[in-house]
Design an enzyme around this catalytic site. Structure first.
Site, mmCIF file in Angstrom:
data_model
loop_
_atom_site.group_PDB
_atom_site.id
_atom_site.type_symbol
_atom_site.label_atom_id
_atom_site.label_comp_id
_atom_site.label_asym_id
_atom_site.label_seq_id
_atom_site.Cartn_x
_atom_site.Cartn_y
_atom_site.Cartn_z
ATOM 1 N N ARG A 1 16.090 -9.355 6.986
ATOM 2 C CA ARG A 1 14.672 -9.712 6.990
ATOM 3 C C ARG A 1 14.434 -11.098 7.628
ATOM 4 N NH1 ARG A 1 16.633 -9.619 1.670
ATOM 5 N NH2 ARG A 1 16.042 -11.281 0.223
ATOM 6 N N HIS B 1 14.251 -17.656 3.124
ATOM 7 C CA HIS B 1 13.714 -16.864 2.011
ATOM 8 C C HIS B 1 12.956 -17.767 1.039
ATOM 9 C CE1 HIS B 1 16.348 -13.510 3.282
ATOM 10 N NE2 HIS B 1 17.074 -14.497 3.713
ATOM 11 N N HIS C 1 10.724 -15.351 5.831
ATOM 12 C CA HIS C 1 10.629 -14.073 6.570
ATOM 13 C C HIS C 1 9.273 -13.397 6.295
ATOM 14 C CE1 HIS C 1 11.089 -11.913 2.764
ATOM 15 N NE2 HIS C 1 12.003 -12.802 2.473
ATOM 16 N N GLU D 1 18.597 -15.677 0.268
ATOM 17 C CA GLU D 1 17.716 -15.736 -0.909
ATOM 18 C C GLU D 1 18.565 -15.998 -2.162
ATOM 19 O OE1 GLU D 1 13.894 -15.219 -1.794
ATOM 20 O OE2 GLU D 1 15.351 -16.419 -2.917
HETATM 21 O O1 3PG Z 1 14.159 -12.208 -3.877
HETATM 22 C C1 3PG Z 1 13.005 -11.938 -4.172
HETATM 23 O O2 3PG Z 1 12.674 -11.183 -5.093
HETATM 24 C C2 3PG Z 1 11.860 -12.617 -3.461
HETATM 25 O O3 3PG Z 1 12.081 -12.747 -2.151
HETATM 26 C C3 3PG Z 1 11.631 -13.947 -4.151
HETATM 27 O O4 3PG Z 1 11.184 -13.570 -5.348
HETATM 28 P P1 3PG Z 1 10.474 -14.621 -6.320
HETATM 29 O O5 3PG Z 1 9.315 -15.203 -5.566
HETATM 30 O O6 3PG Z 1 10.073 -13.781 -7.494
HETATM 31 O O7 3PG Z 1 11.523 -15.660 -6.645
#
Ligand code: 3PG
Length: 255
Positions: free
Chosen positions: A68, A190, A17, A95
């Site tokens: 998102r 994600h 996203h 995610e």
């Molecule tokens: O969920 C989150 O915080 C981000 O989209 C992914 O975070 P990260 O790159 O710190 O895993």
């Protein structure tokens, strides 16, 4: 004697996203349902123009159940004049559930736990964040988008390995059959969901997983052989210079 042709090659496009409000604020997000920022919406439109430039026209679209990713897919399809395409939405493309980290500034967490533990929490395969607070977990479990899930199937927090475990059936049961049927499949999801999908596609070892970062709004093209093996490991970003710089920025988040 004519050789029977093997299965046709397939085209898979992965797209994280566009920038979200939590990304802009430098916070962990997880299953928190945050919107895109105006920049994130522009990233989605730019991604669509890259698909048009390269003659890529998805005919199967999959998103998570978080706004998102849904909004990013909607913007891409509008730009492609394919708003009519059906979109499949699944929690399996959500995610990573970051548990108690969700909503917290990454820089604050890093200072609190130290650089090594911070990196381990973000990128190791087995590190499990502390669980979501009971009230937040209860809200997730009451959320109608997860109504078809058993409440105990809503994870209090996920390791990366958990994300791989929940995405693999979706790859096997939904994405792979669409690819074998010759569809150009677009997955809008994600950072860690796509890292998990890439780990499955490229059969990454843990060290490679730990080095992998996926930037927002950067279309990643996987040309697959008839047996759905990547023609080129890691795929190919349609705008590699921008994508690789943005991936480095993702790695540096919180510092
Ligand atoms: O969920 C989150 O915080 C981000 O989209 C992914 O975070 P990260 O790159 O710190 O895993």
């Amino acid at each position: 004697m004519s050789r029977t042709a093997g299965p046709a090659p397939a085209t898979l496009i992965l797209l994280r996203h566009g920038q979200s409000l939590a990304n802009a604020q430098g916070r962990f997000t997880g299953w928190t349902d945050v919107p895109l920022t105006p920049r994130g919406e522009d990233e989605a439109r730019t991604a669509a123009r890259l698909l048009v430039r390269d003659g890529l026209r998805p005919d199967a679209v999959h998103t998570s159940v978080l706004r998102r990713s849904i909004r990013t897919a909607d913007l891409v399809l509008a730009e492609l004049d394919r708003a009519w395409l059906p979109v499949l939405r699944t929690w399996r493309l959500n995610e990573r559930q970051y548990g108690a980290l969700a909503g917290r500034p990454k820089s604050e967490v890093r200072r609190e736990v130290g650089d090594d533990r911070y990196r381990e929490l973000r990128r190791s395969v087995t590190a499990r964040p502390a669980p979501s607070p009971p009230a937040e977990l209860a809200l997730l479990r009451a959320d109608p988008r997860y109504a078809r899930l058993r409440p105990d199937a809503i994870p209090p927090a996920e390791t990366f390995a958990d994300v791989v475990a929940r995405i693999t059936p979706y790859w096997t049961d939904e994405l792979a059959p669409a690819l074998r049927a010759g569809r150009t499949v677009l997955v809008v999801a994600h950072g860690n969901a796509l890292r998990a999908l890439i780990a499955v596609l490229d059969r990454l070892d843990d060290a490679a997983v730990e080095r992998l970062n996926v930037p927002t709004g950067a279309p990643l093209l996987y040309a697959l052989t008839g047996d759905l093996r990547p023609v080129a490991a890691g795929g190919r970003y349609l705008d590699p210079v921008t994508a690789h710089a943005a991936a480095a920025a993702v790695a540096a988040e919180g510092h």
